[in-house]
Design a protein around this motif. Structure first.
Motif, PDB file in Angstrom:
ATOM      1  N   TYR A  35       0.797  -1.297  -0.004  1.00 25.74           N
ATOM      2  CA  TYR A  35       0.029  -0.196  -0.029  1.00 25.74           C
ATOM      3  C   TYR A  35       1.019   1.152   0.006  1.00 25.74           C
ATOM      4  CZ  TYR A  35      -3.382   3.726   1.266  1.00 25.74           C
ATOM      5  OH  TYR A  35      -4.088   4.758   1.176  1.00 25.74           O
ATOM      6  N   ASN A  36       1.580   1.402   0.853  1.00 25.93           N
ATOM      7  CA  ASN A  36       2.602   2.732   1.055  1.00 25.93           C
ATOM      8  C   ASN A  36       3.417   2.805  -0.090  1.00 25.93           C
ATOM      9  OD1 ASN A  36       1.438   3.689   3.402  1.00 25.93           O
ATOM     10  ND2 ASN A  36       2.887   2.506   4.751  1.00 25.93           N
ATOM     11  N   LYS A  37       4.043   1.824  -0.548  1.00 24.75           N
ATOM     12  CA  LYS A  37       5.033   1.928  -1.746  1.00 24.75           C
ATOM     13  C   LYS A  37       4.121   2.316  -2.918  1.00 24.75           C
ATOM     14  CE  LYS A  37       7.816  -1.964  -0.087  1.00 24.75           C
ATOM     15  NZ  LYS A  37       8.126  -3.347  -0.283  1.00 24.75           N
ATOM     16  N   ILE A  38       2.694   1.780  -3.200  1.00 22.46           N
ATOM     17  CA  ILE A  38       2.100   2.233  -4.247  1.00 22.46           C
ATOM     18  C   ILE A  38       1.708   3.541  -4.019  1.00 22.46           C
ATOM     19  CG2 ILE A  38      -0.182   1.827  -5.360  1.00 22.46           C
ATOM     20  CD1 ILE A  38       0.085  -1.394  -4.944  1.00 22.46           C
ATOM     21  N   VAL A  39       1.172   3.994  -2.833  1.00 21.54           N
ATOM     22  CA  VAL A  39       0.863   5.290  -2.741  1.00 21.54           C
ATOM     23  C   VAL A  39       2.051   6.428  -3.122  1.00 21.54           C
ATOM     24  CG1 VAL A  39       0.462   7.176  -0.816  1.00 21.54           C
ATOM     25  CG2 VAL A  39      -0.776   5.040  -0.831  1.00 21.54           C
ATOM     26  N   ASP A  40       3.367   5.961  -2.816  1.00 20.09           N
ATOM     27  CA  ASP A  40       4.369   6.752  -3.089  1.00 20.09           C
ATOM     28  C   ASP A  40       4.549   7.045  -4.727  1.00 20.09           C
ATOM     29  OD1 ASP A  40       5.183   7.515  -0.552  1.00 20.09           O
ATOM     30  OD2 ASP A  40       6.380   6.007  -0.240  1.00 20.09           O
ATOM     31  N   LYS A  41       4.424   5.885  -5.312  1.00 20.76           N
ATOM     32  CA  LYS A  41       4.463   5.759  -6.652  1.00 20.76           C
ATOM     33  C   LYS A  41       3.170   6.785  -7.536  1.00 20.76           C
ATOM     34  CE  LYS A  41       6.942   1.603  -7.300  1.00 20.76           C
ATOM     35  NZ  LYS A  41       8.174   2.254  -7.596  1.00 20.76           N
ATOM     36  N   VAL A  42       2.087   6.445  -6.916  1.00 13.91           N
ATOM     37  CA  VAL A  42       0.966   7.302  -7.466  1.00 13.91           C
ATOM     38  C   VAL A  42       1.207   8.967  -7.214  1.00 13.91           C
ATOM     39  CG1 VAL A  42      -1.364   7.805  -7.247  1.00 13.91           C
ATOM     40  CG2 VAL A  42      -0.515   5.459  -7.278  1.00 13.91           C
ATOM     41  N   PHE A  43       1.703   9.059  -5.809  1.00 13.86           N
ATOM     42  CA  PHE A  43       1.875  10.484  -5.641  1.00 13.86           C
ATOM     43  C   PHE A  43       2.815  11.197  -6.646  1.00 13.86           C
ATOM     44  CE2 PHE A  43       3.919  13.917  -3.255  1.00 13.86           C
ATOM     45  CZ  PHE A  43       2.974  14.647  -3.054  1.00 13.86           C
ATOM     46  N   ARG A  49      -1.842  13.845  -2.141  1.00 10.11           N
ATOM     47  CA  ARG A  49      -1.788  12.718  -1.357  1.00 10.11           C
ATOM     48  C   ARG A  49      -3.071  11.907  -0.980  1.00 10.11           C
ATOM     49  NH1 ARG A  49       2.550   9.738  -0.282  1.00 10.11           N
ATOM     50  NH2 ARG A  49       3.559  11.652  -0.169  1.00 10.11           N
ATOM     51  N   LYS A  50      -4.067  12.593  -1.184  1.00  9.17           N
ATOM     52  CA  LYS A  50      -5.457  11.846  -0.944  1.00  9.17           C
ATOM     53  C   LYS A  50      -5.827  11.078  -1.935  1.00  9.17           C
ATOM     54  CE  LYS A  50     -10.194  12.716   0.261  1.00  9.17           C
ATOM     55  NZ  LYS A  50     -10.778  11.381  -0.186  1.00  9.17           N
ATOM     56  N   PHE A  55      -6.468   6.001  -5.007  1.00 17.73           N
ATOM     57  CA  PHE A  55      -6.234   5.320  -6.329  1.00 17.73           C
ATOM     58  C   PHE A  55      -5.051   3.900  -5.842  1.00 17.73           C
ATOM     59  CE2 PHE A  55      -5.761   8.135 -10.417  1.00 17.73           C
ATOM     60  CZ  PHE A  55      -6.666   8.894  -9.883  1.00 17.73           C
ATOM     61  N   SER A  56      -4.323   4.027  -4.993  1.00 18.20           N
ATOM     62  CA  SER A  56      -3.912   2.825  -4.170  1.00 18.20           C
ATOM     63  C   SER A  56      -4.766   1.902  -4.099  1.00 18.20           C
ATOM     64  CB  SER A  56      -2.934   3.202  -3.140  1.00 18.20           C
ATOM     65  OG  SER A  56      -1.753   4.329  -3.495  1.00 18.20           O
ATOM     66  N   ASN A  57      -5.909   2.110  -3.216  1.00 23.26           N
ATOM     67  CA  ASN A  57      -6.937   1.104  -2.857  1.00 23.26           C
ATOM     68  C   ASN A  57      -7.591   0.717  -4.287  1.00 23.26           C
ATOM     69  OD1 ASN A  57      -6.903   1.344  -0.280  1.00 23.26           O
ATOM     70  ND2 ASN A  57      -8.153   3.343  -0.091  1.00 23.26           N
ATOM     71  N   ASP A  58      -7.555   1.496  -5.163  1.00 26.42           N
ATOM     72  CA  ASP A  58      -8.247   0.912  -6.501  1.00 26.42           C
ATOM     73  C   ASP A  58      -7.346  -0.078  -7.307  1.00 26.42           C
ATOM     74  OD1 ASP A  58     -10.604   2.634  -6.027  1.00 26.42           O
ATOM     75  OD2 ASP A  58      -9.997   4.066  -7.525  1.00 26.42           O
TER      76      ASP A  58
END
Length: 187
Positions: A35-43, A49-50, A55-58
């Protein structure tokens, strides 16, 4: 015989248990790992950040749905990051209506011979990230997949749905663009 703690299992072993032993609850372990790794890539693409969290959940939902398609030809992490990059690129294309060949024609840079490409190893992280934000999202994804996630040309091609030759050409063009923009801005 003692049961192995699922948290100690490798990603691929967890996927096997989910798919072949009927243990979908183990996906929570993969979710927490990524999750956190994907959040960082998407960000890095969205700068929000929100939205990156949403997006990471999706993306992780998509990963779960596509688990049967994971063949183990590459590391599970590479497969997850491929899905992540595709999701981001598809979103960016939709939002900005970016078509890479058209964008590349309108954002041409001078031809720079290979031997003039500099080494950016001494550059600050912030400066390099600034330059990456100036290039096309597909070029940024290509560079991150190749140099950050260490995906093969074949994996990158499959992710972006382009040939390996196109990957090579676009990687060269992306590197050249980064060197050119870096030199223009910081030299």
């Amino acid at each position: 015989m003692r049961e192995v703690n699922p948290i100690a299992l490798k990603d691929e072993e967890i996927v096997h248990k989910i798919l072949h032993e009927g243990k979908p609850e183990l996906f929570e372990i993969l979710y927490r790992r990524y999750y956190n790794k994907i959040v960082d890539k998407v960000f890095s693409f969205l700068k929000n950040r929100k939205a990156a969290g949403d997006f990471s959940n999706d993306i992780l939902t998509r990963v779960y749905e596509k688990l049967p398609g994971f063949k183990g030809n590459s590391a599970f992490s590479s497969w997850v990051y491929s899905i992540t990059y595709n999701y981001c690129i598809d979103y960016m294309r939709l939002q900005k209506k970016l078509h890479y060949p058209d964008w590349n024609r309108t954002n041409a840079i001078p031809e720079i011979p290979d031997e003039s490409e500099e080494d950016l190893s001494g550059a600050s992280f912030e400066n390099v990230m600034t330059i990456l934000d100036l290039i096309h999202p597909e070029e940024k994804a290509l560079l991150l997949m190749k140099y950050q996630d260490e995906l093969s040309l074949k994996e990158i091609g499959a992710t972006l749905r382009i040939s390996e030759d196109a990957v090579k050409m676009r990687l060269k063009r992306a590197r050249t663009r980064v060197f050119y923009l870096y030199r223009e801005r910081y030299s």
